[in-house]
Scaffold this motif. Structure first.
Motif, PDB file in Angstrom:
ATOM      1  N   CYS A  52      31.546 -11.239 -43.462  1.00 45.75           N
ATOM      2  CA  CYS A  52      32.251  -9.951 -43.557  1.00 45.75           C
ATOM      3  C   CYS A  52      31.310  -8.832 -43.987  1.00 45.75           C
ATOM      4  O   CYS A  52      31.771  -7.724 -44.281  1.00 45.75           O
ATOM      5  CB  CYS A  52      33.411 -10.060 -44.542  1.00 45.75           C
ATOM      6  N   CYS A  53      29.997  -9.091 -44.022  1.00 38.99           N
ATOM      7  CA  CYS A  53      29.040  -8.098 -44.530  1.00 38.99           C
ATOM      8  C   CYS A  53      29.153  -6.761 -43.805  1.00 38.99           C
ATOM      9  O   CYS A  53      29.293  -5.701 -44.420  1.00 38.99           O
ATOM     10  CB  CYS A  53      27.613  -8.619 -44.394  1.00 38.99           C
ATOM     11  N   LEU A  54      29.067  -6.810 -42.489  1.00 42.51           N
ATOM     12  CA  LEU A  54      29.108  -5.589 -41.686  1.00 42.51           C
ATOM     13  C   LEU A  54      30.460  -4.899 -41.833  1.00 42.51           C
ATOM     14  O   LEU A  54      30.537  -3.673 -41.942  1.00 42.51           O
ATOM     15  CB  LEU A  54      28.842  -5.917 -40.221  1.00 42.51           C
ATOM     16  N   GLY A  55      31.540  -5.682 -41.853  1.00 46.07           N
ATOM     17  CA  GLY A  55      32.872  -5.112 -41.999  1.00 46.07           C
ATOM     18  C   GLY A  55      33.063  -4.406 -43.324  1.00 46.07           C
ATOM     19  O   GLY A  55      33.623  -3.304 -43.378  1.00 46.07           O
ATOM     20  N   ALA A  56      32.577  -5.027 -44.416  1.00 45.26           N
ATOM     21  CA  ALA A  56      32.707  -4.397 -45.727  1.00 45.26           C
ATOM     22  C   ALA A  56      31.908  -3.097 -45.785  1.00 45.26           C
ATOM     23  O   ALA A  56      32.389  -2.087 -46.304  1.00 45.26           O
ATOM     24  CB  ALA A  56      32.236  -5.361 -46.813  1.00 45.26           C
ATOM     25  N   SER A  57      30.687  -3.112 -45.245  1.00 43.86           N
ATOM     26  CA  SER A  57      29.874  -1.897 -45.208  1.00 43.86           C
ATOM     27  C   SER A  57      30.587  -0.791 -44.433  1.00 43.86           C
ATOM     28  O   SER A  57      30.682   0.354 -44.890  1.00 43.86           O
ATOM     29  CB  SER A  57      28.521  -2.208 -44.561  1.00 43.86           C
ATOM     30  N   TYR A  58      31.097  -1.134 -43.261  1.00 44.49           N
ATOM     31  CA  TYR A  58      31.766  -0.150 -42.406  1.00 44.49           C
ATOM     32  C   TYR A  58      33.017   0.424 -43.071  1.00 44.49           C
ATOM     33  O   TYR A  58      33.218   1.646 -43.104  1.00 44.49           O
ATOM     34  CB  TYR A  58      32.118  -0.801 -41.075  1.00 44.49           C
ATOM     35  N   LEU A  59      33.878  -0.452 -43.616  1.00 43.63           N
ATOM     36  CA  LEU A  59      35.143   0.003 -44.190  1.00 43.63           C
ATOM     37  C   LEU A  59      34.918   0.836 -45.446  1.00 43.63           C
ATOM     38  O   LEU A  59      35.649   1.806 -45.695  1.00 43.63           O
ATOM     39  CB  LEU A  59      36.044  -1.193 -44.486  1.00 43.63           C
ATOM     40  N   ASN A  60      33.915   0.488 -46.242  1.00 44.82           N
ATOM     41  CA  ASN A  60      33.603   1.315 -47.411  1.00 44.82           C
ATOM     42  C   ASN A  60      33.071   2.677 -47.000  1.00 44.82           C
ATOM     43  O   ASN A  60      33.286   3.674 -47.690  1.00 44.82           O
ATOM     44  CB  ASN A  60      32.573   0.603 -48.302  1.00 44.82           C
ATOM     45  N   ASP A  61      32.380   2.736 -45.865  1.00 48.31           N
ATOM     46  CA  ASP A  61      31.831   4.004 -45.379  1.00 48.31           C
ATOM     47  C   ASP A  61      32.905   4.934 -44.833  1.00 48.31           C
ATOM     48  O   ASP A  61      32.890   6.141 -45.088  1.00 48.31           O
ATOM     49  CB  ASP A  61      30.796   3.743 -44.279  1.00 48.31           C
ATOM     50  N   VAL A  62      33.834   4.393 -44.055  1.00 47.52           N
ATOM     51  CA  VAL A  62      34.732   5.260 -43.278  1.00 47.52           C
ATOM     52  C   VAL A  62      36.146   5.352 -43.830  1.00 47.52           C
ATOM     53  O   VAL A  62      36.893   6.248 -43.428  1.00 47.52           O
ATOM     54  CB  VAL A  62      34.807   4.790 -41.804  1.00 47.52           C
ATOM     55  N   PHE A 105      18.405  -2.788 -56.934  1.00 50.44           N
ATOM     56  CA  PHE A 105      19.741  -3.083 -56.429  1.00 50.44           C
ATOM     57  C   PHE A 105      19.646  -3.503 -54.964  1.00 50.44           C
ATOM     58  O   PHE A 105      18.973  -2.856 -54.168  1.00 50.44           O
ATOM     59  CB  PHE A 105      20.651  -1.851 -56.537  1.00 50.44           C
ATOM     60  N   SER A 106      20.315  -4.582 -54.627  1.00 51.09           N
ATOM     61  CA  SER A 106      20.322  -5.009 -53.226  1.00 51.09           C
ATOM     62  C   SER A 106      21.647  -5.695 -52.922  1.00 51.09           C
ATOM     63  O   SER A 106      22.286  -6.267 -53.812  1.00 51.09           O
ATOM     64  CB  SER A 106      19.156  -5.966 -52.952  1.00 51.09           C
ATOM     65  N   HIS A 107      22.046  -5.615 -51.667  1.00 49.08           N
ATOM     66  CA  HIS A 107      23.256  -6.311 -51.234  1.00 49.08           C
ATOM     67  C   HIS A 107      23.361  -6.291 -49.724  1.00 49.08           C
ATOM     68  O   HIS A 107      22.860  -5.372 -49.069  1.00 49.08           O
ATOM     69  CB  HIS A 107      24.511  -5.686 -51.843  1.00 49.08           C
ATOM     70  N   CYS A 108      24.035  -7.325 -49.175  1.00 51.40           N
ATOM     71  CA  CYS A 108      24.156  -7.442 -47.720  1.00 51.40           C
ATOM     72  C   CYS A 108      25.206  -6.493 -47.142  1.00 51.40           C
ATOM     73  O   CYS A 108      25.348  -6.404 -45.927  1.00 51.40           O
ATOM     74  CB  CYS A 108      24.496  -8.883 -47.342  1.00 51.40           C
ATOM     75  N   THR A 109      25.942  -5.775 -48.006  1.00 47.82           N
ATOM     76  CA  THR A 109      26.922  -4.795 -47.523  1.00 47.82           C
ATOM     77  C   THR A 109      26.423  -3.371 -47.765  1.00 47.82           C
ATOM     78  O   THR A 109      27.208  -2.464 -47.982  1.00 47.82           O
ATOM     79  CB  THR A 109      28.285  -4.985 -48.218  1.00 47.82           C
ATOM     80  N   ALA A 110      25.115  -3.181 -47.744  1.00 46.04           N
ATOM     81  CA  ALA A 110      24.527  -1.864 -47.978  1.00 46.04           C
ATOM     82  C   ALA A 110      25.108  -0.836 -47.002  1.00 46.04           C
ATOM     83  O   ALA A 110      25.492  -1.174 -45.882  1.00 46.04           O
ATOM     84  CB  ALA A 110      23.018  -1.929 -47.827  1.00 46.04           C
ATOM     85  N   PRO A 111      25.196   0.417 -47.408  1.00 49.12           N
ATOM     86  CA  PRO A 111      25.797   1.441 -46.552  1.00 49.12           C
ATOM     87  C   PRO A 111      24.852   1.910 -45.450  1.00 49.12           C
ATOM     88  O   PRO A 111      23.649   1.641 -45.497  1.00 49.12           O
ATOM     89  CB  PRO A 111      26.077   2.584 -47.539  1.00 49.12           C
ATOM     90  N   VAL A 112      25.404   2.635 -44.480  1.00 51.51           N
ATOM     91  CA  VAL A 112      24.575   3.267 -43.451  1.00 51.51           C
ATOM     92  C   VAL A 112      24.614   4.789 -43.562  1.00 51.51           C
ATOM     93  O   VAL A 112      23.850   5.467 -42.886  1.00 51.51           O
ATOM     94  CB  VAL A 112      25.022   2.838 -42.028  1.00 51.51           C
TER      95      VAL A 112
END
Length: 211
Positions: A52-62, A105-112
């Motif tokens: 869910c890494c990409l999904g979490a990044s995307y949903l937190n962004d938008v 700080f690092s994480h696989c759900t980093a923002p874009v």
């Protein structure tokens, strides 16, 4: 959204399609149940062949949600609280304490959002699915964390710096072979910082005409 602005490295196109389906499924669930956020037991998803890494990044962004992985409910609540207080962009990360009062700080759900570029990678611990590697800009940042019992919070400010400084600090500790790899990584970081200036100057357009 992701393919236009980012670069796909280890994952296949099929991996990206699965990750996008997961992102859409998470969004549908959040909307269906009028949820404010989610904390996902992401390692349980690995057996499905995606994360869910990409999904979490995307949903937190938008979106208005606070979406955390690793079942990290307090991070989800922290991000949601910050969004409710008017902070537009948030992300979660794992801290690593370093000498000199510095924290990595690092994480696989980093923002874009508002980054100096980013790359779509496989999940760094399992090699499965799609995660985000972002090149964060330097500047002032604010960190926040609500306690696991939700009865206390810590808030702090700091200065973020580029990955080049971290790579330079690591260089003396490495073998000659690994130093050459770090030197190539430093060159890549420097080039990424030059991209906005090169685009504005029209250099890219001129190069394209020559190809």
């Amino acid at each position: 959204h992701f393919m236009v602005k980012g670069t796909l490295r280890e994952p296949s196109v099929g991996d990206l399609q699965q990750a996008c389906r997961m992102a859409r499924a998470l969004q549908v669930l959040l909307e269906r149940y009028s949820a404010d956020g989610a904390a996902i037991a992401c390692f349980n998803l690995l057996k499905t062949g995606t994360t869910c890494c990409l999904g979490a990044s995307y949903l937190n962004d938008v979106g208005p949600w606070g979406v955390a992985c690793e079942g990290d409910l307090d991070s989800a609540v922290t991000m949601l609280m910050l969004k409710k207080l008017g902070v537009r962009k948030v992300w979660m990360a794992n801290p690593v304490l370093c000498p000199g009062g510095e924290v990595q700080f690092s994480h696989c759900t980093a923002p874009v959002w508002e980054t100096n570029g980013w790359v779509l990678r496989s999940h760094h611990e399992s090699g499965i699915g799609v995660s985000v590697e972002s090149f964060m800009p330097s500047g002032t940042v604010t960190g926040c964390r609500i306690s696991a019992k939700f009865n206390a919070a810590a808030v702090w400010k700091g200065e973020a710096y580029s990955g080049e400084r971290l790579l330079q600090a690591l260089r003396p500790l490495l073998s000659a072979e690994r130093r050459s790899k770090v030197d190539r990584a430093i060159q890549m970081v420097r080039m990424i910082h030059l991209l906005p200036m090169l685009q504005e100057s029209g250099v890219f357009s001129s190069l394209l005409h020559l190809l």
